[in-house]
Design an enzyme around this catalytic site. Structure first.
Site, mmCIF file in Angstrom:
data_model
loop_
_atom_site.group_PDB
_atom_site.id
_atom_site.type_symbol
_atom_site.label_atom_id
_atom_site.label_comp_id
_atom_site.label_asym_id
_atom_site.label_seq_id
_atom_site.Cartn_x
_atom_site.Cartn_y
_atom_site.Cartn_z
ATOM 1 C CE1 TYR A 137 -4.293 -2.736 4.832
ATOM 2 C CE2 TYR A 137 -3.410 -0.461 4.318
ATOM 3 C CZ TYR A 137 -4.191 -1.341 5.245
ATOM 4 O OH TYR A 137 -4.642 -1.071 6.516
ATOM 5 C CE LYS A 164 -2.173 -4.575 6.567
ATOM 6 N NZ LYS A 164 -1.661 -3.264 7.029
#
Length: 304
Positions: A137, A164
């Protein structure tokens, strides 16, 4: 159990009561609301879900509830937002008994920034302690990982299955997608630019807009996959206007207000994060009425 990650994966908000406790009934209702909108997965404990405030026990309970509610229909991603490799391992092990498709893990987010080798070691050590695939992330502003480092990590650690990509720089997203690391996934969290992200080949999104208006982002995804770019551009313009009303330091509170306006009551933020102000609510409500016109119908969404 569905484990294939792609498409619209909203990061669920965490419903809190006024005294800061988790409202499990409201959380269950939110998961069912998302499924009715045709989402392709759900993420628990992300930034929009105020995951940084959740204890290991709370996170594990919410992930368990999500797995129960989706009942294998879509994959569940579990967020880990911590400041040490040790804590990341502890959270991963606490959820090891649950049918989680992937862990969404941030780099450390406190003041001190590890160098590239230390960051690689962080994810390598975590990967060695869990059987669950990992999605990086990439969101921490002062520890933002470059495309070259992300590619290095994905190439060297098999169980790191993707990234991400957050923040607003579409050039970095494009650079990452251009590398085309075989078998690896790139999800967009560039909320303002979901349409061009999808058009460039992003494998899906885990972001605040899908959490706030899941049916609209499903419609956008469907339009791009079908090659209907005039329709996608039209949705993008309305979605960008909406995004500009919820984007702020109290983003989770604004997402919660948006959901409540759609009949999905999800409580208030956990202190000290403030709820949406009256001025924010007025702007959100006006934009929400317009953007919801593009919402995918349940029948259409379910067919995708």
């Amino acid at each position: 159990m569905s484990t294939s990650l792609s498409g619209i994966i909203p990061p669920l908000v965490t419903p809190f009561t006024a005294d800061g406790e988790i409202d499990e009934a409201a959380f269950r209702a939110q998961v069912r609301f998302m499924l009715q909108k045709g989402v392709h997965g759900v993420c628990v404990g992300g930034s929009t879900g105020e995951g940084h405030t959740l204890s290991t026990e709370e996170l594990t309970r919410l992930v368990a509830i999500s797995c129960e509610e989706v009942d294998g229909a879509v994959p569940v991603v579990a967020g880990i937002i911590v400041n040490s490799t040790r804590d990341a391992i502890a959270k991963a092990k606490a959820m090891a008994h649950l049918p989680v498709a992937a862990l969404q893990v941030t780099p450390v987010h406190y003041v001190f920034k590890p160098d590239e080798d230390a960051t690689l070691a962080h994810f390598r050590t975590l990967a060695g302690e869990t059987q669950v695939p990992i999605v990086i992330y990439n969101v921490v502003p002062w520890n933002y990982l470059s495309p070259s480092l992300l590619v290095r990590i994905m190439k060297e650690i098999d169980s790191v299955i993707g990234v991400k990509q957050s923040a607003g720089d579409l050039k970095l997203m494009a650079d990452l997608l251009n590398e085309q690391v075989p078998g690896k996934l790139v999800f967009t969290a560039v909320d303002a630019l979901l349409y061009p992200s999808f058009a460039l080949g992003a494998h899906g999104t885990i972001a605040a807009n899908p959490a706030a208006v899941p049916g609209v982002t499903v419609a956008l995804w469907n339009a791009v996959q079908a090659g209907d770019h005039p329709r996608a551009l039209e949705i993008h313009r309305s979605l960008l206007t909406f995004w500009n009303t919820i984007n702020g330091d109290n983003l989770p509170g604004c997402v919660k207000h948006s959901l409540s306006r759609q009949g999905c009551e999800v409580g208030v933020p956990r202190q000290p994060m403030p709820a949406a102000t009256e001025a924010q609510k007025a702007r959100i409500d006006a934009a929400l009425r317009e953007v919801l016109r593009y919402e995918a119908s349940p029948t259409t969404a379910a067919a995708e």
